[in-house]
Scaffold this active site. Structure first.
Site: not given
Ligand code: PLP
Length: 406
Positions: A354, A277, A383
């Site tokens: 600022c 993921e 991000y």
């Molecule tokens: C943020 C997150 C991701 C994605 O992380 P990346 O560094 O953007 O690949 C995947 N799994 C979980 C549980 C996350 O919190």
């Protein structure tokens, strides 16, 4: 000292930036997203995956609809980490598999997730498991889950964003597994599908990541035998990094996938599905933050370029405490005040806020810089805009421009 790259970006990016500049009467700040390169990238990433592996997209990296629409035909599904993200992807992609993770899920969010038939819920704590058992029982709906486990890996080489292996608020400790599993046997509407790990982000080293994958697989095998479990899936998280400091040296995904195939042959059960993921790795490269130089100043021996916008639009360099990679796109017309220009000097690019923290890149050596030039920050697709404190100082939002996939 950071050296500014020679012009390496696709021409259509420069052209889009110049067109936007011409179309706006005020100096420009904009996000440009190259959906064509996003499509090519995700396609290549997914095609490399060994058999029994899947790629989900972590929506929180960038939930912009044109990006999600570009990704949707290629990824196996979407990972969401809040009720808000869940509603967003359910509304726009009702047919895509969705998995729901993240700490501190509300009971109302769990109810909605069960009702809207997410494929899996990643359970982050014992209390969350109890709440979900209750919710599913009341709804009379069976829900598949993964247990998110925070392994204890004292010797793990950490990255700058460690999500596990050390004390963190994410997931459950391994030594609570017995207790969790016994609770599960009493939860009539929960089905354990497998385990979820996401121990780090910003991983740039494929060999280290492979070692982590090996650890996950061995641990799950061990639990299968210790607790007589039959596991269908291991979610190995995201966390593949982007090299912002040496952008020409990115994570070698094809190598990682080749080696992973060998690892799976040795360590994995053929029954397991291995699910990634990833967020940053999929969408960072397709985005650019473009800003126009408003003023050039010298302060106590250092040169500063003040740019339209700043970290309230593009928080990534402040969040990561790095100098963000950039390129300068010179003015296409003669400078209004050529005398204020800089030649072959180190420049710190700042925004309009600022606060001394509003720094986008420090000490960047640029051949020429003039007021009116555009600065293009690369790897700004993840991000970036969506993590920025956009209301600070009440400056207007940047233009968002999506270059259509061809
Ligand atoms: C943020 C997150 C991701 C994605 O992380 P990346 O560094 O953007 O690949 C995947 N799994 C979980 C549980 C996350 O919190």
């Amino acid at each position: 000292m950071t050296k500014v790259a020679d012009r390496t970006l696709p021409d259509r990016i420069y052209q889009a930036a110049l067109d936007l500049q011409h179309r706006h009467s005020d100096p420009l700040c904009a996000y440009i997203y190259d959906l064509d390169s996003l499509r090519n990238h995700v396609q290549a990433v997914v095609e490399c995956l060994p058999p029994q592996c899947e790629m989900f997209y972590a929506t929180k990296a960038n939930p912009a609809l044109p990006l999600l629409k570009t990704l949707a035909p290629w990824v196996h599904g979407l990972e969401v980490a809040s009720g808000g993200e869940l509603r967003w992807v359910r509304r726009h992609f009702p047919e895509l598999p969705v998995i729901f993770g993240g700490p501190g899920k509300l009971i109302s969010e769990l109810k909605y997730a069960v009702q809207s038939e997410v494929e899996l819920i990643h359970v982050e704590s014992l209390l969350e498991l109890e709440r979900l058992a209750e919710v599913t029982k009341k709804a009379r709906k069976t829900q598949k889950i993964l247990l998110r486990i925070n392994l204890s890996l004292p010797d793990m080489a950490t990255t700058s964003l460690t999500m596990g292996g050390v004390p963190t608020p994410f997931g459950m400790d391994e030594d609570t597994l017995q207790q969790v599993l016994s609770l599960l046997t009493r939860a009539s509407h929960l089905e354990l599908e497998g385990f979820h790990f996401h121990l780090m982000s910003h991983q740039l080293d494929p060999d280290r990541h492979l070692a982590l994958m090996r650890t996950y697989m061995r641990r799950v095998r061990q639990w299968e035998s210790d607790y007589s479990l039959r596991i269908g899936q291991i979610n190995v998280g995201g966390g593949i990094g982007i090299n912002y400091i040496e952008p020409e040296q990115q994570f070698n995904w094809p190598y990682f996938c080749r080696e992973l195939a060998g690892l799976l042959a040795h360590e994995a059960s053929p029954e397991w599905r291995i699910r990634f993921e990833c967020g940053r790795f999929l969408t960072a490269a397709c985005g650019y933050y473009v800003t126009e130089v408003l003023d050039i100043k010298h302060s106590q021996g250092e040169a500063f370029a003040i740019c339209r916008g700043g970290t309230h639009h593009f928080r990534t360099p402040a969040a990561q405490s790095h100098s963000h990679p950039c390129e300068v796109l010179p003015l296409s017309v003669p400078a209004v005040n050529p005398s204020s220009g800089l030649h072959n000097q180190a420049i710190t690019f700042v925004g309009q806020l600022c606060t001394p923290k509003d720094v986008l890149a420090r000490q960047v050596r640029v051949p020429v810089l003039r007021v009116g030039d555009l600065v293009l920050f690369t790897y700004a697709g993840a991000y970036a805009w969506n993590i920025s404190h956009k209301d600070f100082l009440m400056h207007p939002s940047p233009v968002e421009h999506f270059l259509a996939a061809r």
